[in-house]
Design a protein around this motif. Sequence first.
Motif, PDB file in Angstrom:
ATOM      1  N   VAL A 171       0.686  -1.049  -0.501  1.00 53.55           N
ATOM      2  CA  VAL A 171      -0.185   0.569   0.201  1.00 53.55           C
ATOM      3  C   VAL A 171       1.217   1.244   0.376  1.00 53.55           C
ATOM      4  O   VAL A 171       1.587   1.104   0.549  1.00 53.55           O
ATOM      5  N   PRO A 223       2.296   4.662   0.693  1.00 53.40           N
ATOM      6  CA  PRO A 223       2.309   5.485   2.025  1.00 53.40           C
ATOM      7  C   PRO A 223       1.023   6.404   1.977  1.00 53.40           C
ATOM      8  O   PRO A 223       0.419   7.117   3.198  1.00 53.40           O
ATOM      9  N   SER A 227      -1.977   6.143   0.310  1.00 53.34           N
ATOM     10  CA  SER A 227      -3.116   5.672   0.404  1.00 53.34           C
ATOM     11  C   SER A 227      -3.587   5.606   2.056  1.00 53.34           C
ATOM     12  O   SER A 227      -4.934   4.998   2.442  1.00 53.34           O
ATOM     13  N   LEU A 228      -2.481   4.910   2.992  1.00 57.58           N
ATOM     14  CA  LEU A 228      -2.810   4.559   4.353  1.00 57.58           C
ATOM     15  C   LEU A 228      -3.369   5.733   4.933  1.00 57.58           C
ATOM     16  O   LEU A 228      -4.780   4.686   5.540  1.00 57.58           O
ATOM     17  N   GLU A 229      -3.479   6.467   4.692  1.00 59.86           N
ATOM     18  CA  GLU A 229      -4.652   7.540   5.539  1.00 59.86           C
ATOM     19  C   GLU A 229      -6.380   7.388   5.205  1.00 59.86           C
ATOM     20  O   GLU A 229      -6.785   6.981   5.707  1.00 59.86           O
ATOM     21  N   LEU A 263      -6.995   4.730   3.698  1.00 59.99           N
ATOM     22  CA  LEU A 263      -7.868   3.034   3.035  1.00 59.99           C
ATOM     23  C   LEU A 263      -8.601   1.969   3.667  1.00 59.99           C
ATOM     24  O   LEU A 263      -9.527   1.786   2.142  1.00 59.99           O
ATOM     25  N   TRP A 281      -6.290  -2.856  10.601  1.00 56.74           N
ATOM     26  CA  TRP A 281      -5.172  -1.738  10.474  1.00 56.74           C
ATOM     27  C   TRP A 281      -4.570  -2.691   9.823  1.00 56.74           C
ATOM     28  O   TRP A 281      -4.451  -4.057   9.411  1.00 56.74           O
ATOM     29  N   VAL A 282      -3.315  -2.141   8.714  1.00 53.29           N
ATOM     30  CA  VAL A 282      -3.004  -2.945   7.784  1.00 53.29           C
ATOM     31  C   VAL A 282      -1.679  -2.330   7.971  1.00 53.29           C
ATOM     32  O   VAL A 282      -1.187  -0.648   8.866  1.00 53.29           O
ATOM     33  N   THR A 283      -0.377  -2.676   7.846  1.00 56.26           N
ATOM     34  CA  THR A 283       0.770  -2.197   7.663  1.00 56.26           C
ATOM     35  C   THR A 283       1.418  -3.089   6.850  1.00 56.26           C
ATOM     36  O   THR A 283       1.249  -4.027   5.659  1.00 56.26           O
ATOM     37  N   ALA A 323       1.769  -6.150   1.994  1.00 54.85           N
ATOM     38  CA  ALA A 323       0.869  -5.798   2.946  1.00 54.85           C
ATOM     39  C   ALA A 323       0.092  -6.491   4.193  1.00 54.85           C
ATOM     40  O   ALA A 323       0.215  -7.971   3.851  1.00 54.85           O
TER      41      ALA A 323
END
Length: 147
Positions: A89, A91, A93-95, A97, A128-130, A137
């Motif tokens: 993902v 960075p 897009s993280l906020e 997603l 959540w995603v990391t 991902a």
Amino acid sequence: MNEAIREVIELTRGEAAKQGASVRTAFGKSLPPIEGDRVQLQQVALNLVVNAVQAMGVVVEGPRELFITTSPAEPNGVLVAVKDSGPGVAPASLERLFDPFYTTKPGGLGMGLSICRSIIEAHGGCLWVTANQPRGAIFNFTVPTEH
């Protein structure tokens, strides 16, 4: 939770094979029963697995591996992790997603992850995603155990 995820894997085995993805699991032993709607939790797992398999479909080099784990989560819950070796993902897009109507997929509606988060939060858990290493991902979610 383990049995619910096994059923999801069986449903998605054909799509994973079509994308050339291997599916492995490491399920926690003797996990406590969770509180929640089995069908809704399976819908979350299904969405995360299908997203992972589709994401890995664009990988040109390297293995396409999906690894799903379950384990106890503190203080009283179960943690499910869906790890893929896709492109990951971005960075930026993280906020967004998990926002409704936000998508990173061509032709995507942007509802799947938003609905997943709503389901998990309604169950008293978190989603959540990391980043996965070296690429991909990891989508994690927790659900509380029965009291």
